[in-house]
Enzyme design. Structure first.
Site: not given
Length: 333
Positions: A134-135
């Site tokens: 994800e991030m």
């Protein structure tokens, strides 16, 4: 018995039955009444400044490794705080396995993510930042990065005092902001409060079917239309849901009951975004799903007509509130 007395008796019975139906309907409406305040935990009480800081962090792409993603990338206010794609897109354009769940009314949540792996919003806030798909930014790197921003130092000192910038204070600020994201007053709410013109007769029939023969309210309960529990609803696929965490056979293919608030803004539907519209999702429940050992006992074929399905759809659309426009924050520098 004379005709006059018989007529009076029938009239009396009709009045009594009508009164009972009105009382039952009003009692049922009360089960779906909105709460009057937002619950904030004692361990992370609300302040205006903390929510403002959390909003900055929520929209700040500097919390991702490549500075190209923020929490709002997957939780876009324009799409019911989801992202309008079948499954989310993560770091390096990686396509993820699940649809982004909404954060609307998360303040009333008990466990978070589709599989319930986070026990608090604070824990949830950390997950996507650190997830390598994800991030993709370890929290210690996020802390070091934010400490290089003078005005973030000022904000964290103002909100958290000597604790300053840390993984925990980042999560507390984001969670506080997320708790302020509450669905607005919807036509359904006005109807619950006594405005009979707020929703159509079709939507009213849909509500009756929803809580009656459709049996939808056995899981989608309360004002937020979720019991916060996890069920196998008989969808095909290899994602085993909560079972991966608990190793309980009854949790195989089980996912969290989502809220139905603002559901008209939140297509596509289900944990993997497989249904493009509400009618398709409703028809799945009508079918009863795939028969298997872990299938929830609440899942069984339901006899509904296409007219019934259309009525339920119109009721569900009445749950979309009039929300305030969300402005982008000015990010610290």
């Amino acid at each position: 018995m004379s005709g006059t007395k018989l007529f009076r008796l029938f009239s009396f019975i009709i009045i009594i039955c009508s009164t009972i139906n009105v009382v039952e309907a009003n009692d049922l409406k009360e089960d779906f009444s909105r709460p009057q305040s937002i619950p904030f935990p004692a361990s992370n009480p609300y302040t205006v400044e903390k929510a403002a800081l959390g909003k900055m962090l929520f929209f700040d792409p500097r919390l991702s490794r490549n500075r190209n993603m923020s929490c709002a990338t997957c939780h876009n206010p324009s799409f019911g705080w989801e992202d309008a794609t079948q499954t989310a897109t993560g770091s390096q354009n990686t396509r993820l396995d699940r649809h982004s769940p909404t954060i609307i009314n998360a303040a009333w949540g008990e466990r978070f993510f589709w599989d319930g792996r986070a026990g608090s919003l604070e824990e949830q806030a950390k997950g996507p930042i650190e997830s390598d798909v994800e991030m993709n930014l370890p929290l210690e790197e996020a802390v070091a990065r934010l400490k290089q921003v003078p005005r973030y130092n000022d904000w964290f000192s103002r909100v958290f005092g000597s604790e300053g910038i840390s993984g925990d204070t980042i999560a507390k600020a984001i969670a506080t902001y997320e708790r302020t994201i509450v669905s607005g007053q919807a036509p359904f709410d006005r109807w619950v409060n006594g405005d009979e013109q707020a929703i159509s007769n079709v939507a009213k029939r849909g509500f009756d079917t929803f809580v009656g023969k459709g049996k939808c309210a056995s899981c989608h309960t309360g004002w937020n239309f979720t019991d916060q529990k996890f069920y196998d609803i008989g969808l095909s696929g290899e994602d085993e849901g909560r079972y991966v965490l608990t190793d309980k056979p009854t949790d195989k293919f089980a996912f969290k009951t989502p809220s139905l608030r603002n559901i008209g803004q939140r297509a596509p539907y289900m944990h993997d975004g497989r249904f493009k519209d509400l009618k398709s999702a409703i028809r799945h429940y009508v079918s009863g799903g795939i028969s298997r050992a872990s299938l929830s006992e609440k899942m069984m074929p339901v006899v509904l007509t296409e007219s019934d399905i259309s009525d339920i759809e119109q009721f569900l659309l009445s749950l979309t509130g009039t929300d305030s426009a969300v402005s982008l924050p000015l990010l610290p520098y």
